[in-house]
Design an enzyme around this catalytic site. Structure first.
Site, PDB file in Angstrom:
ATOM      1  N   ASP A 128       0.811  -1.227   0.000  1.00  0.00           N
ATOM      2  CA  ASP A 128       0.000   0.000   0.000  1.00  0.00           C
ATOM      3  C   ASP A 128       0.841   1.272   0.000  1.00  0.00           C
ATOM      4  OD1 ASP A 128      -2.206  -1.662   0.118  1.00  0.00           O
ATOM      5  OD2 ASP A 128      -2.247  -1.642   2.305  1.00  0.00           O
TER       6      ASP A 128
ATOM      7  N   GLY B  80       1.488   3.053  -2.497  1.00  0.00           N
ATOM      8  CA  GLY B  80       1.057   3.957  -3.562  1.00  0.00           C
ATOM      9  C   GLY B  80       1.617   3.498  -4.911  1.00  0.00           C
ATOM     10  N   LYS B  81       1.830   2.175  -5.027  1.00  0.00           N
ATOM     11  CA  LYS B  81       2.369   1.612  -6.277  1.00  0.00           C
ATOM     12  C   LYS B  81       1.456   1.904  -7.464  1.00  0.00           C
ATOM     13  CE  LYS B  81       2.338  -2.437  -4.316  1.00  0.00           C
ATOM     14  NZ  LYS B  81       2.003  -2.053  -2.926  1.00  0.00           N
TER      15      LYS B  81
ATOM     16  N   ASN C 219      -5.420 -10.208  -3.772  1.00  0.00           N
ATOM     17  CA  ASN C 219      -5.133  -9.663  -2.442  1.00  0.00           C
ATOM     18  C   ASN C 219      -4.655  -8.214  -2.575  1.00  0.00           C
ATOM     19  OD1 ASN C 219      -2.806 -10.602  -3.722  1.00  0.00           O
ATOM     20  ND2 ASN C 219      -1.822 -11.357  -1.866  1.00  0.00           N
TER      21      ASN C 219
ATOM     22  N   GLY D 233      -4.606  -4.297  -3.820  1.00  0.00           N
ATOM     23  CA  GLY D 233      -5.583  -3.249  -4.099  1.00  0.00           C
ATOM     24  C   GLY D 233      -4.795  -2.013  -4.466  1.00  0.00           C
ATOM     25  N   HIS D 234      -4.738  -1.702  -5.745  1.00  0.00           N
ATOM     26  CA  HIS D 234      -3.936  -0.579  -6.227  1.00  0.00           C
ATOM     27  C   HIS D 234      -4.859   0.549  -6.674  1.00  0.00           C
ATOM     28  CE1 HIS D 234      -0.329  -3.466  -7.153  1.00  0.00           C
ATOM     29  NE2 HIS D 234      -0.722  -3.492  -5.899  1.00  0.00           N
ATOM     30  N   THR D 235      -4.739   1.682  -6.004  1.00  0.00           N
ATOM     31  CA  THR D 235      -5.652   2.798  -6.261  1.00  0.00           C
ATOM     32  C   THR D 235      -5.039   3.786  -7.245  1.00  0.00           C
ATOM     33  OG1 THR D 235      -6.237   2.588  -3.937  1.00  0.00           O
ATOM     34  CG2 THR D 235      -7.108   4.508  -5.098  1.00  0.00           C
TER      35      THR D 235
ATOM     36  N   ARG E 169       2.458 -28.981  -6.711  1.00  0.00           N
ATOM     37  CA  ARG E 169       2.174 -29.529  -8.046  1.00  0.00           C
ATOM     38  C   ARG E 169       0.795 -30.155  -8.154  1.00  0.00           C
ATOM     39  NH1 ARG E 169       7.588 -32.728  -7.488  1.00  0.00           N
ATOM     40  NH2 ARG E 169       6.629 -32.739  -5.437  1.00  0.00           N
TER      41      ARG E 169
ATOM     42  N   GLN F 291       1.930  -6.040  -3.185  1.00  0.00           N
ATOM     43  CA  GLN F 291       2.381  -6.141  -1.784  1.00  0.00           C
ATOM     44  C   GLN F 291       3.701  -5.376  -1.607  1.00  0.00           C
ATOM     45  OE1 GLN F 291       1.320  -9.472  -3.340  1.00  0.00           O
ATOM     46  NE2 GLN F 291      -0.628  -8.584  -2.814  1.00  0.00           N
TER      47      GLN F 291
ATOM     48  N   ARG G  94      -9.930  -2.732   5.931  1.00  0.00           N
ATOM     49  CA  ARG G  94      -9.429  -2.732   7.322  1.00  0.00           C
ATOM     50  C   ARG G  94      -8.603  -1.478   7.598  1.00  0.00           C
ATOM     51  NH1 ARG G  94      -6.255  -8.320   7.542  1.00  0.00           N
ATOM     52  NH2 ARG G  94      -5.836  -7.728   5.383  1.00  0.00           N
TER      53      ARG G  94
HETATM   54  P1  GDP Z   1      -0.797   0.376  -3.497  1.00  0.00           P
HETATM   55  O1  GDP Z   1      -1.403  -0.894  -3.025  1.00  0.00           O
HETATM   56  O2  GDP Z   1       0.673   0.430  -3.242  1.00  0.00           O
HETATM   57  O3  GDP Z   1      -1.135   0.703  -4.915  1.00  0.00           O
HETATM   58  O4  GDP Z   1      -1.424   1.526  -2.580  1.00  0.00           O
HETATM   59  P2  GDP Z   1      -2.994   1.686  -2.184  1.00  0.00           P
HETATM   60  O5  GDP Z   1      -3.739   2.153  -3.363  1.00  0.00           O
HETATM   61  O6  GDP Z   1      -3.482   0.472  -1.500  1.00  0.00           O
HETATM   62  O7  GDP Z   1      -2.886   2.797  -1.067  1.00  0.00           O
HETATM   63  C1  GDP Z   1      -2.343   4.058  -1.330  1.00  0.00           C
HETATM   64  C2  GDP Z   1      -3.417   5.119  -1.049  1.00  0.00           C
HETATM   65  O8  GDP Z   1      -2.813   6.391  -0.998  1.00  0.00           O
HETATM   66  C3  GDP Z   1      -4.454   5.222  -2.142  1.00  0.00           C
HETATM   67  O9  GDP Z   1      -5.678   5.602  -1.568  1.00  0.00           O
HETATM   68  C4  GDP Z   1      -3.921   6.331  -3.044  1.00  0.00           C
HETATM   69  O10 GDP Z   1      -4.946   6.983  -3.760  1.00  0.00           O
HETATM   70  C5  GDP Z   1      -3.309   7.239  -2.032  1.00  0.00           C
HETATM   71  N1  GDP Z   1      -2.130   8.004  -2.481  1.00  0.00           N
HETATM   72  C6  GDP Z   1      -1.132   7.634  -3.323  1.00  0.00           C
HETATM   73  N2  GDP Z   1      -0.177   8.591  -3.366  1.00  0.00           N
HETATM   74  C7  GDP Z   1      -0.576   9.573  -2.534  1.00  0.00           C
HETATM   75  C8  GDP Z   1       0.007  10.811  -2.110  1.00  0.00           C
HETATM   76  O11 GDP Z   1       1.105  11.194  -2.504  1.00  0.00           O
HETATM   77  N3  GDP Z   1      -0.694  11.555  -1.205  1.00  0.00           N
HETATM   78  C9  GDP Z   1      -1.898  11.157  -0.723  1.00  0.00           C
HETATM   79  N4  GDP Z   1      -2.509  11.929   0.162  1.00  0.00           N
HETATM   80  N5  GDP Z   1      -2.482   9.989  -1.084  1.00  0.00           N
HETATM   81  C10 GDP Z   1      -1.811   9.212  -1.967  1.00  0.00           C
HETATM   82  P1  IMO Z   2      -0.981  -4.157  -2.237  1.00  0.00           P
HETATM   83  O1  IMO Z   2      -0.518  -4.728  -3.558  1.00  0.00           O
HETATM   84  C1  IMO Z   2      -0.920  -4.594   2.069  1.00  0.00           C
HETATM   85  C2  IMO Z   2      -1.090  -8.668   3.658  1.00  0.00           C
HETATM   86  C3  IMO Z   2      -2.314  -9.105   4.407  1.00  0.00           C
HETATM   87  C4  IMO Z   2      -1.684 -10.062   5.390  1.00  0.00           C
HETATM   88  C5  IMO Z   2      -0.598 -10.726   4.562  1.00  0.00           C
HETATM   89  C6  IMO Z   2      -0.985 -12.070   3.960  1.00  0.00           C
HETATM   90  O2  IMO Z   2      -2.260  -3.428  -2.309  1.00  0.00           O
HETATM   91  O3  IMO Z   2       0.127  -3.397  -1.592  1.00  0.00           O
HETATM   92  P2  IMO Z   2      -2.563 -12.743   1.931  1.00  0.00           P
HETATM   93  O4  IMO Z   2      -4.021 -12.510   1.706  1.00  0.00           O
HETATM   94  O5  IMO Z   2      -1.692 -12.189   0.870  1.00  0.00           O
HETATM   95  O6  IMO Z   2      -2.239 -14.184   2.234  1.00  0.00           O
HETATM   96  O7  IMO Z   2      -2.237 -11.950   3.304  1.00  0.00           O
HETATM   97  O8  IMO Z   2      -0.292  -9.826   3.524  1.00  0.00           O
HETATM   98  N1  IMO Z   2      -1.342  -8.143   2.295  1.00  0.00           N
HETATM   99  C7  IMO Z   2      -1.240  -6.857   1.953  1.00  0.00           C
HETATM  100  N2  IMO Z   2      -0.985  -5.779   2.712  1.00  0.00           N
HETATM  101  N3  IMO Z   2      -1.063  -4.461   0.740  1.00  0.00           N
HETATM  102  C8  IMO Z   2      -1.303  -5.541  -0.041  1.00  0.00           C
HETATM  103  O9  IMO Z   2      -1.316  -5.479  -1.378  1.00  0.00           O
HETATM  104  C9  IMO Z   2      -1.453  -6.807   0.573  1.00  0.00           C
HETATM  105  N4  IMO Z   2      -1.691  -8.055   0.122  1.00  0.00           N
HETATM  106  C10 IMO Z   2      -1.613  -8.860   1.182  1.00  0.00           C
HETATM  107  O10 IMO Z   2      -2.952  -8.028   5.040  1.00  0.00           O
HETATM  108  O11 IMO Z   2      -1.055  -9.346   6.412  1.00  0.00           O
HETATM  109 MG    MG Z   3      -2.948  -1.567  -1.786  1.00  0.00          MG
END
Ligand code: GDP
Ligand code: IMO
Ligand code: MG
Length: 423
Positions: free
Chosen positions: A13, A15-16, A38, A40-42, A143, A223, A302
């Site tokens: 999470d 911010g990928k 698993n 979630g990329h926003t 396997r 992740q 969560r």
């Molecule tokens: P990812 O899983 O690495 O793609 O990250 P997530 O999308 O799960 O979480 C990153 C959150 O931060 C998302 O809600 C984005 O929209 C937000 N975000 C990303 N870059 C920035 C930033 O520079 N500033 C702020 N305030 N939010 C950001």
């Molecule tokens: P992105 O790509 C943050 C965490 C779960 C748990 C552990 C194992 O959005 O960054 P799993 O369901 O993979 O067996 O859970 O890994 N987890 C993440 N935490 N960002 C994610 O993906 C995650 N994907 C899994 O919360 O701790």
């Molecule tokens: Mg995420």
């Protein structure tokens, strides 16, 4: 842009999705290489917000090719739902998305096993996303998994599935869970198979051809480094190699064809699920980061655990990924803070250490050694050039890069595309 791998440098999470979206402009192909839904990329474009789980974040740019590589575990029902959702929002998903025929499939019995295992662990649970990711990768390595290619031969598919459902139902019964119906799953998956058929191909051959033709390929890690099955805080990890090496195994692109590795890290740290997190804040400061940073899971909703930036983790991440460049995100979240801390080392049983311990209980005992910085207490959101950032914010970023040991290349000051600074 060269062939580039982008990874999460912390616990996910970071911010990928946002950074991939920004970099996609210069890319031809975006490839996911591990994990599953698993993730979630926003991505925020204008007033629209998209959360991608299996589809690469390059999908929002027209004219780019998006590939789900062989290293990903694909829940076909979730994939179809995601495609339908994107199409309903007028995002073209037609000829610009392909799925590897070698990718493994996630089934309802994987989700069931994920839940049973978590329940059995009780207090020691991992806090998984319950998407069946661990059990699906376990079947791959044992396997006994079914792959995307199996969807194309219904008879063989059904035969293999029948055996897997029978086996899982024995386990389900032993733990008092309701057995699954082979007939229902088989019918559902074969119907989905017909719809996904146009997306299925040999992505290994295709990707290598595109690479040889000089196309710019961007690998989208899911992740983060500390959730890597080998390098993370085992057993509180996910079941794949989230680190840069995973990009080769998960796509078939050989290591020497990769030119650059970018690590994405937040200007602070978050973690979802259980497991050690030395810089975690259990006080108001932590709640403030959660509220200001809107730190709630993009997949499960969560609340994310929040804490200060951890340079022990970021240095480790540079080492295991070979990070050339850093993208620091969410700088704006720190805008109002009078003081900001950075963990520069750990104290473990009275001794100062700057390495991540292998033993999860030792990691649990690590106490951060902090260096404190003055906050800049001004908005960074409007800055589009590094020089437009407050002096103290620049000093903070330079310190993070120095402690981490990689070149600062991108700073993100907001969720939207334009809220990005390239150095
Ligand atoms: P990812 O899983 O690495 O793609 O990250 P997530 O999308 O799960 O979480 C990153 C959150 O931060 C998302 O809600 C984005 O929209 C937000 N975000 C990303 N870059 C920035 C930033 O520079 N500033 C702020 N305030 N939010 C950001
Ligand atoms: P992105 O790509 C943050 C965490 C779960 C748990 C552990 C194992 O959005 O960054 P799993 O369901 O993979 O067996 O859970 O890994 N987890 C993440 N935490 N960002 C994610 O993906 C995650 N994907 C899994 O919360 O701790
Ligand atoms: Mg995420």
């Amino acid at each position: 842009m060269a062939t580039t791998v982008l990874v999460g440098a912390q616990w996910g999470d970071e911010g990928k999705g946002k950074i991939i979206d920004v970099l996609t402009e210069q890319a031809d192909v975006v490839v996911r290489y591990q994990g599953g839904n698993n993730a979630g990329h926003t991505v925020e474009v204008g007033t629209e917000k998209y959360v991608l789980h299996l589809v690469p974040s390059g999908i929002l740019y027209p004219g780019k090719l998006n590939i789900i590589g062989n290293g990903v575990v694909v829940d076909p029902a979730a994939l179809l739902e995601e495609i339908n959702h994107l199409q309903s929002r007028r995002i073209a998903v037609n000829g610009n998305l392909l799925v590897s025929n070698r990718a493994h499939l996630v089934f309802p019995y994987h989700r069931l096993l994920d839940s049973i295992r978590e329940e059995q662990k009780g207090k020691r649970k991992i806090g998984t996303t319950k998407r069946g990711i661990g059990p699906a990768y376990a079947d791959k390595v044992a396997r006994t998994g079914l792959r995307v290619v199996d969807l194309l031969t219904p008879e063989k598919f059904s035969e293999k599935l029948r055996r897997k459902v029978r086996e899982t139902n024995e386990i389900a019964r032993a733990f008092g869970a309701r057995p699954l119906s082979f007939k229902t799953i088989n019918g559902e998956y074969l119907a989905i198979a017909r719809k996904l058929k146009p997306f299925i191909t040999d992505t290994i051959k295709l990707l290598n051809r595109l690479e040889r033709d000089g196309k710019q390929i961007l690998f989208e890690g899911a992740q983060g480094t500390m959730l890597d099955i080998d390098f993370g805080t085992y057993p509180f990890v996910t079941s794949s190699n989230t680190t840069a090496g995973g990009a080769c195994a998960g796509t078939g692109i050989p290591p020497h064809r990769i030119d650059k590795v970018i690590g994405v890290m937040k200007a602070y740290t978050t973690r979802v699920g259980e497991g050690p997190f030395p810089t975690e804040l259990h006080d108001d400061q932590g709640s403030q980061l959660r509220e200001t940073g809107r730190e709630f899971g993009a997949t499960t909703g969560r609340p994310r655990r929040c804490g200060w930036f951890d340079a022990v983790v970021s240095r480790y991440s540079v080492m295991v990924n070979g990070l050339d460049e850093l993208a620091v995100t969410k700088l704006d979240v720190l805008d109002t803070l009078p003081k900001i801390k950075v963990c520069v080392a750990y104290k473990l049983d009275g001794k100062v250490t700057d390495t991540v311990p292998a033993d999860v209980d030792a990691m649990q005992r690590c106490v951060p050694v902090y260096q404190e910085f003055d906050g800049w207490q001004a908005s960074t959101k409007e800055a589009r050039e590094f020089s437009e950032l407050p002096k103290k914010a620049r000093a903070y970023l330079q310190k993070l890069a120095q402690l981490t040991g990689a070149k600062l290349a991108i700073v993100s000051v907001g969720a939207r595309r334009e809220e990005t600074i390239f150095l």
